[in-house]
Design a protein around this motif. Structure first.
Motif, mmCIF file in Angstrom:
data_model
loop_
_atom_site.group_PDB
_atom_site.id
_atom_site.type_symbol
_atom_site.label_atom_id
_atom_site.label_comp_id
_atom_site.label_asym_id
_atom_site.label_seq_id
_atom_site.Cartn_x
_atom_site.Cartn_y
_atom_site.Cartn_z
ATOM 1 N N LEU A 257 33.166 -1.769 -3.670
ATOM 2 C CA LEU A 257 33.801 -0.665 -2.931
ATOM 3 C C LEU A 257 34.258 0.466 -3.846
ATOM 4 O O LEU A 257 34.025 1.647 -3.537
ATOM 5 N N TRP B 282 33.243 -7.863 -4.082
ATOM 6 C CA TRP B 282 32.987 -6.776 -3.126
ATOM 7 C C TRP B 282 34.147 -5.791 -3.097
ATOM 8 O O TRP B 282 33.947 -4.578 -3.145
ATOM 9 N N ASN B 283 35.389 -6.318 -3.038
ATOM 10 C CA ASN B 283 36.560 -5.468 -2.927
ATOM 11 C C ASN B 283 36.921 -4.760 -4.239
ATOM 12 O O ASN B 283 37.374 -3.609 -4.224
ATOM 13 N N LYS C 241 27.562 -5.824 3.570
ATOM 14 C CA LYS C 241 28.485 -6.817 3.017
ATOM 15 C C LYS C 241 28.013 -8.240 3.307
ATOM 16 O O LYS C 241 28.056 -9.116 2.427
ATOM 17 N N SER D 168 30.680 2.171 -5.210
ATOM 18 C CA SER D 168 29.697 2.810 -4.312
ATOM 19 C C SER D 168 30.148 2.910 -2.864
ATOM 20 O O SER D 168 29.369 3.363 -2.013
ATOM 21 N N SER D 169 31.369 2.468 -2.586
ATOM 22 C CA SER D 169 31.868 2.413 -1.202
ATOM 23 C C SER D 169 30.993 1.544 -0.311
ATOM 24 O O SER D 169 30.932 1.725 0.904
ATOM 25 N N GLY D 170 30.275 0.603 -0.928
ATOM 26 C CA GLY D 170 29.433 -0.309 -0.162
ATOM 27 C C GLY D 170 28.114 0.280 0.279
ATOM 28 O O GLY D 170 27.439 -0.278 1.148
ATOM 29 N N ASN D 171 27.683 1.392 -0.325
ATOM 30 C CA ASN D 171 26.427 2.047 0.043
ATOM 31 C C ASN D 171 25.349 1.654 -0.958
ATOM 32 O O ASN D 171 25.402 2.052 -2.130
#
Length: 235
Positions: free
Chosen positions: A174, A169-170, A156, A177-180
């Motif tokens: 997210l 981002w939110n 992040k 990709s859930s941040g991956n």
């Protein structure tokens, strides 16, 4: 060291004739002290071997504290003996059958002053030292290989440093990709923004740049892209 008297031999001082000077009491006037005689027999046998109990013939037999004692004389020769009585032997046999020995004992037979006792020598316990337990150390599992280049910091923080916004981002990263940055969908979409474009497999900075350009070109702005994603669950 423990000593246990098992049995005595009979007739200590057999064949001795004559008596100590001044010892002329007859059997009828002799005061038989059983406790004293028993103690002398077991602790000072030399005194009994030195002379008869008194002049004249006598035959004394009595039990005292699990032992049977016998003192006799024919007026010329005298003898004495003691041994464990029947009740004590029965008690010893019961104890031997019911109580298991804690340690191995060696029995040695010793003859002394014509009576027999056994000497039980307790063997010292062997000094054995158990081998130290082997401690198992759990090795950390190797981290999964990363295909995305990293410039340091969390995903992040790298995303925000490359120009991404908190809202993007939110609302996009997210859910997609859930941040991956290494996420791959069953349909082949890759990266933070789930795309089949080449920037989907680049570094976090490259993926962020690709997502910003995509939002501008397709929706005209980041806000418009966010609104579309929230309304349709894809972008």
């Amino acid at each position: 060291m423990k000593k246990t008297i098992l049995a005595t031999t009979l007739a200590l001082g057999l064949g001795v004739t004559g008596f100590a000077a001044g010892q002329d009491a007859e059997a009828s006037s002799y005061n038989l002290n059983k406790e004293e005689l028993a103690y002398t027999a077991q602790n000072n046998p030399e005194a009994l071997n030195a002379s008869a109990l008194h002049q004249g013939s006598y035959d004394y037999n009595f039990d005292h504290k699990n032992f049977n004692y016998d003192f006799e004389s024919d007026g010329t020769n005298y003898a004495w003996a003691y041994q464990i009585n029947g009740n004590a032997q029965a008690e010893v046999q019961v104890q031997e059958q019911s109580a298991a020995p804690a340690v191995k004992e060696d029995t040695q037979t010793v003859e002394q002053n014509n009576y027999t006792y056994t000497e039980e020598v307790q063997q010292p316990a062997q000094n054995t030292q158990a081998a130290p337990a082997v401690q198992e150390v759990e090795q950390p599992s190797a981290p999964a290989p990363q295909t995305t280049q990293s410039t340091g910091g969390s995903t992040k923080s790298q995303f925000l440093a490359a120009g991404g916004t908190e809202a993007m981002w939110n609302s996009i990263v997210l859910p997609e990709s859930s941040g991956n940055p290494n996420a791959v969908s069953p349909n082949g979409y890759q990266g933070l923004g789930q795309t089949k474009e080449s920037w989907g497999t680049g570094s976090v900075a490259q993926q962020t740049s690709g997502m910003l350009n995509y939002a501008q070109e397709r929706y005209g702005s980041i806000d418009a892209a966010i609104q579309f994603r929230e309304a349709n669950n894809w972008w």
